[in-house]
Design an enzyme around this catalytic site. Structure first.
Site, PDB file in Angstrom:
ATOM      1  N   GLY A  50    -178.794  53.386 105.248  1.00 23.15           N
ATOM      2  CA  GLY A  50    -177.416  53.354 104.772  1.00 23.15           C
ATOM      3  C   GLY A  50    -176.660  52.178 105.370  1.00 23.15           C
ATOM      4  N   GLY A  61    -172.373  50.430 106.052  1.00 22.80           N
ATOM      5  CA  GLY A  61    -170.941  50.653 106.080  1.00 22.80           C
ATOM      6  C   GLY A  61    -170.490  51.896 106.808  1.00 22.80           C
ATOM      7  N   SER A  62    -171.312  52.401 107.745  1.00 24.00           N
ATOM      8  CA  SER A  62    -171.001  53.610 108.510  1.00 24.00           C
ATOM      9  C   SER A  62    -170.883  54.860 107.647  1.00 24.00           C
ATOM     10  CB  SER A  62    -169.703  53.439 109.319  1.00 24.00           C
ATOM     11  OG  SER A  62    -169.821  52.397 110.250  1.00 24.00           O
ATOM     12  N   ARG A  63    -171.387  54.814 106.416  1.00 31.34           N
ATOM     13  CA  ARG A  63    -171.341  55.988 105.548  1.00 31.34           C
ATOM     14  C   ARG A  63    -172.227  57.100 106.117  1.00 31.34           C
ATOM     15  NH1 ARG A  63    -170.719  51.632 102.184  1.00 31.34           N
ATOM     16  NH2 ARG A  63    -169.316  51.853 100.388  1.00 31.34           N
ATOM     17  N   GLY A  64    -171.636  58.265 106.283  1.00 34.83           N
ATOM     18  CA  GLY A  64    -172.388  59.412 106.778  1.00 34.83           C
ATOM     19  C   GLY A  64    -172.627  59.405 108.272  1.00 34.83           C
ATOM     20  N   ARG A  69    -178.512  40.317 107.997  1.00 40.44           N
ATOM     21  CA  ARG A  69    -177.490  39.696 107.146  1.00 40.44           C
ATOM     22  C   ARG A  69    -176.358  39.182 108.026  1.00 40.44           C
ATOM     23  NH1 ARG A  69    -173.528  43.166 108.038  1.00 40.44           N
ATOM     24  NH2 ARG A  69    -173.941  45.406 108.128  1.00 40.44           N
TER      25      ARG A  69
END
Length: 407
Positions: free
Chosen positions: A156, A158-161, A281
Site C-alpha cells: 500500500g 500514502g499511509s492508507r490503512g 521513488r
C-alpha cells in the site's frame, strides 16, 4: 525529424504530475501520459501535455501503445512519479532497451513484508515485525511484540490503512476495518504487525547511490500519521548525518536498488536510525520544491535525465533552509471558503501556497495522506527565519468548514 518524447505512465495530478510535465518540456521533450483514465488528470490541459487512454495494468497493452508511438516519435525515455507503476516502468524500459529501474527489485521493495525480511537479513535496523493473514494472528503477534503496535497492509501507499494500536480494543477495531472490505486492497489481504519505533522522523532522498539530502518531519499525532511539516536540511550533527547515510546505502544494497530515485523513511530511536520504509521513488510534493529551494537542485529534472540516458547533476548551487507546513482540516464537512491564502502567498519568503481542494467541496478525513488539503512552503538563510515566515503565513489562512447536515 521525429519529435523526442517522454512517456509518463499514470503520473498523478495531486503533486508530482505537473512537475514532471514541466521538467520534460524544459528539457525539450514532448510529454505523453498513458493512463486508463486520462480525464482524472486536470493538469494536462493547462500544461499542454498529450494523453492516451490505455489499460495501464496490462503490460502488453502498454508495450503495444509505446510501439505505435515509436513510429511517430523518438521515445527518449519512459518513467512515472509514484511507485504503483514503477515495476511496470522497469519492464517497459527493458523491453525498449531504455534506462530504468530493476523491476524485480522494485516489486520486492513494494511488498513491505519482503522488504522488511531483506533489510533484517542484511543487518539493517528495522522494527520487529510479523505477517498476519487473519484477526487471530494479528492479536497473537501483537501480544508477542507488545502493545502499542503499528498495524498496516503489507502492500500500500500514502499511509492508507496504517494505524497505531495502543489497546486490544483499537487492535480489534482496526483489524476488522482492514478485513471487512472497507479497505481497498491492492493484493491478497496480508497484514503487517510491527513494533512502534518511537523517535523523530527523518527522510533520506537519494538519486542513484547518492544521498541528495536528509529532511526532518512531523508525521502528525497518533493513531494516524498525517504529515504536518517537513524541514530541509534536517538539523542533524555531521556524525548523525553520516550514520543515516550509511544506513541508507545499506538499504540499497539489501534491496538491489540504486538506479534512479529512492526515498527512505526513518525514526531515530534509542537504537539510532531505524528504517520504517524504503520507497523506490521520489518523495511526494512538496519535497522536490524544498530541495530546489534549499540547494538549487531540481531532482525531478535529474530523474528524467537519468531516464533518457543523460548524466544527472546533483551539485548544490546554494544552501538555504526550506520548510513546508501541510494544511489539514480539523473537522469533516463542506469547505465553504478559504480566506487569507493570497495574503499568505504575499508574505516575504513564502515560495508557494497550494490547494488540493476548492470551496464547496466535501471534506471527509481518512486518517492518511489524503487528509492533506494543501501546503505552504518557504525558504530563507536559516531554519529559525523560515519557521517564522511559515508561522506568519499559516496564521493568515482561515478555513470555513460547515459540518455535514446529519439528515
Amino acid at each position: 525529424m521525429a519529435r523526442r518524447a517522454l512517456i509518463l505512465v499514470e503520473t498523478k495530478s495531486k503533486g508530482l504530475g505537473p512537475l514532471y510535465v514541466k521538467a520534460a518540456q524544459h528539457l525539450g521533450l514532448h510529454p505523453i501520459l498513458l493512463s486508463a483514465d486520462p480525464g482524472q488528470y486536470d493538469y494536462l490541459a493547462t500544461e499542454s501535455a498529450e494523453a492516451i487512454g490505455v489499460d495501464s495494468n496490462d503490460l502488453n497493452a502498454l508495450i503495444s501503445e509505446c510501439s505505435k508511438l515509436c513510429a511517430t516519435h523518438d521515445i527518449a525515455g519512459i518513467t512515472a512519479a509514484g511507485d504503483l507503476f514503477y515495476a511496470t516502468i522497469g519492464k517497459l524500459c527493458r523491453h525498449f532497451n531504455l534506462p530504468g529501474p530493476n523491476p524485480a527489485s522494485v516489486e520486492r521493495c513494494c511488498d513491505k513484508f519482503t522488504q522488511r525480511k531483506l533489510l533484517a537479513e542484511a543487518g539493517v535496523p528495522t522494527p520487529a515485525y510479523r505477517l498476519a493473514t487473519d484477526a487471530k494472528e494479528v492479536q497473537s503477534f501483537a501480544a508477542e511484540i507488545g502493545l502499542p503496535v503499528i498495524v498496516k497492509p503489507a502492500v500500500g501507499t500514502g499511509s492508507r490503512g496504517v494505524r497505531l494500536c495502543r489497546s486490544l480494543e483499537e487492535l480489534v477495531d482496526h483489524t476488522k476495518y482492514l478485513l471487512s472490505g472497507e479497505h481497498v486492497w491492492r493484493s491478497a489481504p496480508r497484514i503487517l504487525v510491527e513494533e512502534f519505533a518511537q523517535g523523530p522522523y527523518y527522510c533520506a532522498e537519494l538519486i542513484g547511490d547518492k544521498v541528495v539530502e536528509i529532511a526532518a518531519g512531523d508525521s502528525g499525532s497518533p493513531p494516524y500519521f498525517v504529515f504536518r511539516k517537513t524541514i530541509v536540511p534536517a538539523p542533524l550533527s555531521d556524525g548523525d548525518h553520516h550514520h543515516m547515510t550509511d544506513v541508507s546505502l545499506s538499504c540499497l544494497r539489501a534491496l538491489g536498488l540504486g538506479w534512479g530515485p529512492t526515498c527512505i523513511e526513518f525514526r531515530w530511536t534509542n537504537r539510532g536510525p531505524v528504517v520504517i520504509e524504503v520507497n523506490p521513488r521520489l518523495g511526494g510534493v512538496p519535497d522536490p520544491q524544498l530541495f530546489q529551494l534549499a540547494y538549487g537542485v531540481d531532482i525531478v529534472t535529474e530523474h528524467i535525465k537519468l531516464a533518457i540516458g543523460e548524466e544527472c547533476d546533483l551539485r548544490r548551487k546554494h544552501s538555504h533552509a526550506a520548510a513546508a507546513r501541510y494544511l489539514v482540516a480539523d473537522r469533516d464537512g463542506i469547505l465553504e471558503r478559504i480566506d487569507g491564502d493570497r495574503l499568505a502567498a504575499a508574505v516575504p519568503g513564502v515560495a508557494e501556497v497550494e490547494w488540493y481542494i476548492k470551496p464547496n467541496a466535501p471534506i471527509v478525513r481518512k486518517g492518511d495522506l489524503r487528509d492533506i488539503i494543501g501546503y505552504v512552503i518557504a525558504a530563507s538563510p536559516s531554519h529559525a527565519q523560515t519557521e517564522a515566515i511559515l508561522q506568519r503565513a499559516v496564521d493568515l489562512i482561515d478555513l470555513s468548514i460547515t459540518p455535514f447536515d446529519p439528515s
